[in-house]
Design an enzyme around this catalytic site. Structure first.
Site, PDB file in Angstrom:
ATOM      1  N   ASP A   1       4.806  -0.538 -28.289  1.00  0.00           N
ATOM      2  CA  ASP A   1       5.960  -0.593 -27.387  1.00  0.00           C
ATOM      3  C   ASP A   1       7.206  -0.675 -28.264  1.00  0.00           C
ATOM      4  O   ASP A   1       7.753  -1.753 -28.485  1.00  0.00           O
ATOM      5  CB  ASP A   1       5.851  -1.815 -26.472  1.00  0.00           C
TER       6      ASP A   1
ATOM      7  N   SER B   1     -20.673  -9.913 -25.910  1.00  0.00           N
ATOM      8  CA  SER B   1     -21.495  -9.077 -26.791  1.00  0.00           C
ATOM      9  C   SER B   1     -20.683  -8.416 -27.899  1.00  0.00           C
ATOM     10  O   SER B   1     -21.232  -8.048 -28.940  1.00  0.00           O
ATOM     11  CB  SER B   1     -22.242  -8.013 -25.978  1.00  0.00           C
TER      12      SER B   1
ATOM     13  N   HIS C   1      -0.170  -2.912 -23.399  1.00  0.00           N
ATOM     14  CA  HIS C   1       0.363  -2.180 -24.553  1.00  0.00           C
ATOM     15  C   HIS C   1       1.812  -2.548 -24.839  1.00  0.00           C
ATOM     16  O   HIS C   1       2.424  -1.979 -25.747  1.00  0.00           O
ATOM     17  CB  HIS C   1       0.248  -0.670 -24.321  1.00  0.00           C
ATOM     18  N   THR C   2       2.341  -3.492 -24.091  1.00  0.00           N
ATOM     19  CA  THR C   2       3.692  -3.981 -24.374  1.00  0.00           C
ATOM     20  C   THR C   2       3.717  -4.825 -25.640  1.00  0.00           C
ATOM     21  O   THR C   2       4.791  -5.110 -26.176  1.00  0.00           O
ATOM     22  CB  THR C   2       4.243  -4.809 -23.189  1.00  0.00           C
TER      23      THR C   2
ATOM     24  N   ARG D   1      -6.979  -7.299 -26.640  1.00  0.00           N
ATOM     25  CA  ARG D   1      -7.726  -6.027 -26.745  1.00  0.00           C
ATOM     26  C   ARG D   1      -9.222  -6.300 -26.882  1.00  0.00           C
ATOM     27  O   ARG D   1     -10.054  -5.605 -26.293  1.00  0.00           O
ATOM     28  CB  ARG D   1      -7.198  -5.240 -27.950  1.00  0.00           C
TER      29      ARG D   1
ATOM     30  N   ASP E   1       6.617  -8.100 -21.924  1.00  0.00           N
ATOM     31  CA  ASP E   1       7.596  -7.812 -20.874  1.00  0.00           C
ATOM     32  C   ASP E   1       7.278  -6.464 -20.234  1.00  0.00           C
ATOM     33  O   ASP E   1       6.241  -5.873 -20.505  1.00  0.00           O
ATOM     34  CB  ASP E   1       9.022  -7.832 -21.446  1.00  0.00           C
TER      35      ASP E   1
ATOM     36  N   PRO F   1     -12.535   3.432 -22.197  1.00  0.00           N
ATOM     37  CA  PRO F   1     -11.681   4.603 -21.965  1.00  0.00           C
ATOM     38  C   PRO F   1     -10.977   5.000 -23.257  1.00  0.00           C
ATOM     39  O   PRO F   1     -10.496   4.165 -24.008  1.00  0.00           O
ATOM     40  CB  PRO F   1     -10.696   4.118 -20.898  1.00  0.00           C
TER      41      PRO F   1
ATOM     42  N   ASP G   1     -19.627 -10.585 -21.482  1.00  0.00           N
ATOM     43  CA  ASP G   1     -20.755 -11.404 -21.930  1.00  0.00           C
ATOM     44  C   ASP G   1     -20.670 -11.795 -23.399  1.00  0.00           C
ATOM     45  O   ASP G   1     -21.639 -12.301 -23.973  1.00  0.00           O
ATOM     46  CB  ASP G   1     -22.079 -10.663 -21.685  1.00  0.00           C
TER      47      ASP G   1
ATOM     48  N   ASN H   1     -13.874  -0.282 -32.265  1.00  0.00           N
ATOM     49  CA  ASN H   1     -13.845  -1.730 -32.500  1.00  0.00           C
ATOM     50  C   ASN H   1     -13.661  -2.127 -33.959  1.00  0.00           C
ATOM     51  O   ASN H   1     -13.553  -3.316 -34.270  1.00  0.00           O
ATOM     52  CB  ASN H   1     -15.133  -2.366 -31.970  1.00  0.00           C
TER      53      ASN H   1
ATOM     54  N   VAL I   1     -17.737  -3.137 -21.873  1.00  0.00           N
ATOM     55  CA  VAL I   1     -19.028  -2.739 -22.445  1.00  0.00           C
ATOM     56  C   VAL I   1     -20.045  -3.848 -22.154  1.00  0.00           C
ATOM     57  O   VAL I   1     -19.940  -4.943 -22.686  1.00  0.00           O
ATOM     58  CB  VAL I   1     -18.927  -2.506 -23.966  1.00  0.00           C
TER      59      VAL I   1
ATOM     60  N   HIS J   1     -12.245  -4.915 -24.511  1.00  0.00           N
ATOM     61  CA  HIS J   1     -13.365  -4.169 -25.076  1.00  0.00           C
ATOM     62  C   HIS J   1     -14.697  -4.860 -24.790  1.00  0.00           C
ATOM     63  O   HIS J   1     -15.726  -4.190 -24.657  1.00  0.00           O
ATOM     64  CB  HIS J   1     -13.182  -4.001 -26.584  1.00  0.00           C
ATOM     65  N   ASP J   2     -14.690  -6.175 -24.704  1.00  0.00           N
ATOM     66  CA  ASP J   2     -15.920  -6.886 -24.367  1.00  0.00           C
ATOM     67  C   ASP J   2     -16.310  -6.631 -22.915  1.00  0.00           C
ATOM     68  O   ASP J   2     -17.455  -6.261 -22.626  1.00  0.00           O
ATOM     69  CB  ASP J   2     -15.741  -8.393 -24.592  1.00  0.00           C
TER      70      ASP J   2
END
Length: 330
Positions: free
Chosen positions: A245, A84, A199-200, A70, A253, A169, A82, A101, A78, A74-75
């Site tokens: 999940d 950040s 998201h599994t 995750r 999976d 998002p 890099d 975050n 945005v 997220h890096d």
């Protein structure tokens, strides 16, 4: 004057040299190509060192793989991939201080890998590349897909909280919002569907889906599932964790897609995927895959999308810097 034979030989050798160079390069970001052997001379043991560090953490805490994955997402979404998201701020205005975050975990793994690399190759391997490698290795170590990680990213020196909400998002995003968000990053609907498959694994706090279980229940959520979620998540609860999940949150999976079909996608953004014909075609492909087979469609496409995501707005060449500590600008 050179003979025709020597000229031909020279041309052949030049072509072979170009082919050899291209064999070590991966996806281009339109400016500079990342290379699989980028640190071959400057830090030849780089990948081995990172792998060893990740193994120490994941072997004792495999649940860290999900938050690290995750964190990488997220890096990259945005300011590009890099590093950040790793930066600290004295004024609480860095990316890691933004609400989405605040629940990120796994920074200690990145810091440990960086420390080990600095002992061997000081000032050589970027934090952006380390995050990319750590993510790949962590997912691999829990039985997930494996993908190539071409390197040569440089570290950003800017990290702003305000950039986070405008680029990440939302878990409540509609399909059109999701598509728009991914298209802006050079990703398509297939990438959206397979990367959502992350998201599994892992868990979520109650907040991101609280409105879905407030009565009346969100119609895209199975009532039986909503009732189970209400038991764990009381109104105003922002601390409890639930499986993203259910029934398979520790295993990488295709079970996530099975839950989508059962109206058991945890977030509105998950449920949105089944409302689109193109997205559904990719969900069907994932469902036709073997549940956790390394050669399955889902595993293969997830790896391809991760490699593609790893090139979003990267800094290369003389841009940015190679940070000595991942949480601090040099």
């Amino acid at each position: 004057m050179a003979s025709k034979k020597s000229i031909v030989v020279g041309l052949i050798l030049s072509v072979l040299s170009i082919v050899a160079r291209n064999a070590t390069t991966a996806i281009s970001n339109g400016k500079t190509e990342l290379k699989l052997d980028f640190y071959k001379r400057s830090c030849p043991e780089a990948e081995k060192i990172v792998r060893s560090t990740v193994d120490k953490y994941i072997s004792s805490a495999p649940s860290l793989a999900a938050p690290i994955l995750r964190m990488y997402f997220h890096d990259c979404f945005v300011r590009g991939c890099d590093g950040s998201v790793l930066l600290n701020s004295t004024n609480k205005d860095a990316e890691k201080d933004a609400i989405p975050n605040l629940s990120l975990r796994g920074f200690q793994v990145i810091d440990a890998a960086k420390a080990d690399l600095e002992k061997q190759c000081p000032g050589v391997v970027s934090c952006a590349d380390i995050l990319a490698l750590v993510t790949r290795d962590a997912v691999d170590m829990i039985g997930g897909p494996v993908w190539r990680v071409p390197m040569g990213r440089r570290d950003g020196v800017i990290s702003l909280k305000k950039d986070t909400l405008t680029n990440l998002p939302s878990p409540s995003a509609s399909l059109e919002q999701l598509k728009s968000s991914f298209i802006k990053k050079g990703l398509n609907v297939k990438d959206l569907v397979v990367l959502s498959g992350a998201h599994t694994i892992g868990t979520s706090h109650c907040g991101p889906f609280a409105t879905r279980i407030s009565k009346p229940t969100d119609p895209s959520l199975a009532e039986s599932y909503a009732n189970k979620l209400r038991i764990k998540c009381k109104p105003g609860d922002n601390k409890s964790l639930v499986e993203m999940d259910p029934g398979s949150f520790r295993t990488f999976d295709n079970h996530y897609y099975i839950n989508l079909r059962r109206k058991r996608g945890l977030f509105a953004s998950d449920a949105a995927l089944v409302t689109d014909a193109e997205a559904n075609s990719f969900i069907n492909s994932a469902l036709a895959s073997s549940s956790s087979n390394s050669t399955s469609w889902f595993f293969t496409e997830f790896g391809r999308s991760m490699e593609k995501m790893g090139t979003i707005d990267i800094l290369t060449g003389n841009a940015g810097q190679v940070r000595r500590h991942c949480a601090l600008v040099n």
